[in-house]
Write an enzyme that holds these catalytic residues in place. Structure first.
Site, PDB file in Angstrom:
ATOM      1  N   LYS A  56       3.294   0.314  60.965  1.00  0.00           N
ATOM      2  CA  LYS A  56       3.175  -1.117  61.257  1.00  0.00           C
ATOM      3  C   LYS A  56       1.846  -1.470  61.914  1.00  0.00           C
ATOM      4  O   LYS A  56       1.435  -2.629  61.899  1.00  0.00           O
ATOM      5  CB  LYS A  56       4.357  -1.565  62.095  1.00  0.00           C
ATOM      6  CG  LYS A  56       5.638  -1.532  61.279  1.00  0.00           C
ATOM      7  CD  LYS A  56       6.819  -2.124  61.984  1.00  0.00           C
ATOM      8  CE  LYS A  56       8.021  -2.210  61.070  1.00  0.00           C
ATOM      9  NZ  LYS A  56       8.576  -0.872  60.760  1.00  0.00           N
TER      10      LYS A  56
HETATM   11  C1  LIG Z   1       9.372  -0.643  59.708  1.00  0.00           C
HETATM   12  C2  LIG Z   1       9.459   0.749  59.263  1.00  0.00           C
HETATM   13  C3  LIG Z   1       9.947   1.065  57.995  1.00  0.00           C
HETATM   14  C4  LIG Z   1      10.452   0.015  57.029  1.00  0.00           C
HETATM   15  O1  LIG Z   1       9.431  -0.863  56.612  1.00  0.00           O
HETATM   16  P1  LIG Z   1       9.804  -2.234  55.916  1.00  0.00           P
HETATM   17  O2  LIG Z   1       8.507  -2.928  55.711  1.00  0.00           O
HETATM   18  O3  LIG Z   1      10.694  -2.954  56.876  1.00  0.00           O
HETATM   19  O4  LIG Z   1      10.484  -1.913  54.661  1.00  0.00           O
HETATM   20  C5  LIG Z   1       9.979   2.392  57.626  1.00  0.00           C
HETATM   21  N1  LIG Z   1       9.574   3.372  58.464  1.00  0.00           N
HETATM   22  C6  LIG Z   1       9.103   3.106  59.694  1.00  0.00           C
HETATM   23  C7  LIG Z   1       8.690   4.227  60.575  1.00  0.00           C
HETATM   24  C8  LIG Z   1       9.012   1.777  60.132  1.00  0.00           C
HETATM   25  O5  LIG Z   1       8.541   1.528  61.348  1.00  0.00           O
END
Ligand SMILES: *Cc1c(COP(=O)(O)O)cnc(C)c1O
Length: 505
Positions: free
Chosen positions: A122
């Protein structure tokens, strides 16, 4: 340049800057542009383009009202010194993956998305969003000049948003997380966050409860009026904000460029991406990349035991009335996958009425898409899921087979890649790795059969010793940091908490 509107109606048209500032449309829809894919990214010379150049091109195309100088400055600020890799999102080779589907299929790779300041993918989006936000302005008469970001997190968003927005000019940030449902490392990452404009609060409930309550806070006119009188406007840093989605499109091109440079693929070859998914943001960015001209063979949705997307993609029925499982991959423990709405919009050829109708039905429990639409969706998206035993087995298999350590979210992708046969035209298969294994040391060490001390930080040490890998310093140093936030509220106390936080801006 008013190019964005809600997935649920076309009446209000906004510029990209306005869409980013607002986050979510007043009718509850997500902002989309009908121009997606009208201009493509030039694939000529892709192999020679670095992350920064690709980011400038993709952002410039999808956010047309930002000037080239603004985009260039945002890209430099977001990635110039914050990521511990020159490639920003490096691609590494795997020797193979477990499972039948691997026999004779295209070679597998992992793209590491977690070299940013909080060790989760993120960061790629949340280092960018505040920079994009800072270049929007309150131009409407009497509009608020300060923004309060309000976010519910299942673990990783919260810290990445805090790291991005801490001390950002003109902004405050409030983060809610479900009490007891994030890892110890994740909780400390948030509760130790510094910054004068930062508020963090645990909520008694699960992530979906907290996320629904945040949506209610955004829809609360009375609260909005009181905040507006104090010069504050609410906005979202969740993956529904276009300013989060667009930066993620970049790394699909970056993966392709790296594979070209390494001679693993030839120009024009199709590549498959397998994406650990919760809110459907990361994988939706892959769809945007495809619309922008990237040769994508298939986008494979990898879920954990909360496999609502798997059921939807195989049957056409989305039913959120189901048990909620707390798993070792908390960031994918989601029953209402918000960004799916954008995918429905595009694959239904921009039928706002259909999307609005489906979302009304979802609020009541479930919806069903027409067979024709389902077929179109299935042509783009494959799917699979992993239960908890399979996640643990995948972590162990990946270590034994490849000498490569993965976290439980990435492990869902690794498992699913072994289950879903490669598309016939795929020349490479890339699993997106969404978190450092050291963010979840207990689950990872346990999967390898190592003894796990009760303390997560001791667990990191065990993992380092057994594997010869090293925990990112920003994680191992957390235990020395003072806890600055310890508030806990009930669901119905969240609005009040936001108001108090806004009063401090
Ligand atoms: C947020 C997240 C996901 C999922 O991502 P999306 O965009 O919500 O599909 C997967 N793995 C990790 C470690 C995350 O922080």
């Amino acid at each position: 340049m008013a190019t964005y509107h809600s997935t649920r109606s076309r009446t209000a048209q906004l510029s990209a800057k306005e869409a980013i500032r607002r986050g979510i449309a007043p009718d509850g829809g997500l902002y989309v542009s009908d121009e997606l894919g009208q201009s493509k990214i030039d694939l000529e010379g892709l192999a020679n383009k670095d992350y920064f150049e690709l980011a400038r091109e993709v952002l410039g195309t999808l956010l047309p009202d930002y000037t080239a100088d603004e985009i260039a400055a945002c890209v430099d600020e977001a990635y110039g010194s914050t990521f511990a890799s020159d490639e920003v999102t490096p691609v590494v080779d795997l020797k193979g993956v477990a499972g039948e589907a691997d026999q004779g299929s295209a070679p597998a790779y992992v793209m590491e998305l977690w070299h940013g300041p909080t060790s989760a993918f993120k960061d790629v989006a949340l280092q960018m969003l505040p920079r994009l936000m800072a270049r929007t302005s309150a131009n409407a008469e009497g509009a608020a000049d300060k923004i309060m970001i309000v976010t519910a997190t299942s673990g990783d968003t919260g810290k990445a948003a805090l790291a991005g927005f801490a001390d950002a000019p003109g902004c405050g940030i409030t983060v809610f997380y479900p009490e007891g449902k994030v890892s110890r490392v994740q909780e400390l990452q948030m509760s130790t966050q510094e910054g004068a404009n930062v508020s963090v609060c645990a909520v008694r409930g699960n992530f979906d409860d907290a996320q629904s309550a945040v949506k209610c806070i955004f829809a609360d006119r009375g609260l909005a009026d009181r905040l507006a009188a104090a010069g504050v406007q609410l906005s979202s840093a969740n993956s529904i904000n276009v300013g989060r989605l667009v930066p993620q499109v970049v790394y699909y091109f970056a993966a392709y460029a790296q594979l070209l440079r390494a001679g693993k693929i030839q120009p024009g070859d199709a590549v498959e991406f397998c994406v650990p998914t919760g809110n459907f943001g990361d994988i939706l960015a892959g769809y945007y990349a495809q619309r922008l001209g990237l040769p994508v063979a298939k986008l494979i949705v990898a879920s954990d035991k909360n496999n609502v997307l798997f059921d939807f993609l195989t049957t056409g029925t989305y039913d959120r009335q189901r048990p909620f499982y707390t798993t070792t991959s908390p960031s994918m423990d989601i029953l209402i996958s918000s960004n799916l709405e954008r995918m429905l919009y595009y694959l239904a050829d921009g039928d706002c009425e259909l999307v609005a109708g489906l979302m009304t039905q979802l609020a009541q429990g479930s919806y069903n898409v027409p067979a024709e639409l389902l077929a179109k969706i299935q042509a783009v998206f494959g799917c699979g899921w992993a239960d908890e035993d399979q996640v643990a087995a995948a972590i162990k298999d990946c270590w034994d087979r490849n000498g490569y350590l993965i976290d439980p979210h990435t492990a869902c992708g690794y498992h699913v890649l072994g289950q879903v046969p490669a598309a016939s035209d795929a020349k490479a298969r890339v699993v997106l790795s969404t978190a450092s294994p050291y963010k979840f040391p207990r689950a990872v060490a346990g999967s390898l059969g190592l003894f796990c001390p009760p303390d997560d930080f001791a667990c990191m040490k065990v993992l380092e010793k057994a594997t010869g890998t090293v925990a990112p310093a920003q994680l191992s140093e957390l235990q020395q940091k003072p806890v600055l936030h310890d508030a806990v509220v009930d669901i119905d106390g969240m609005g009040g908490f936001v108001e108090q936080a806004a009063a401090k801006l």
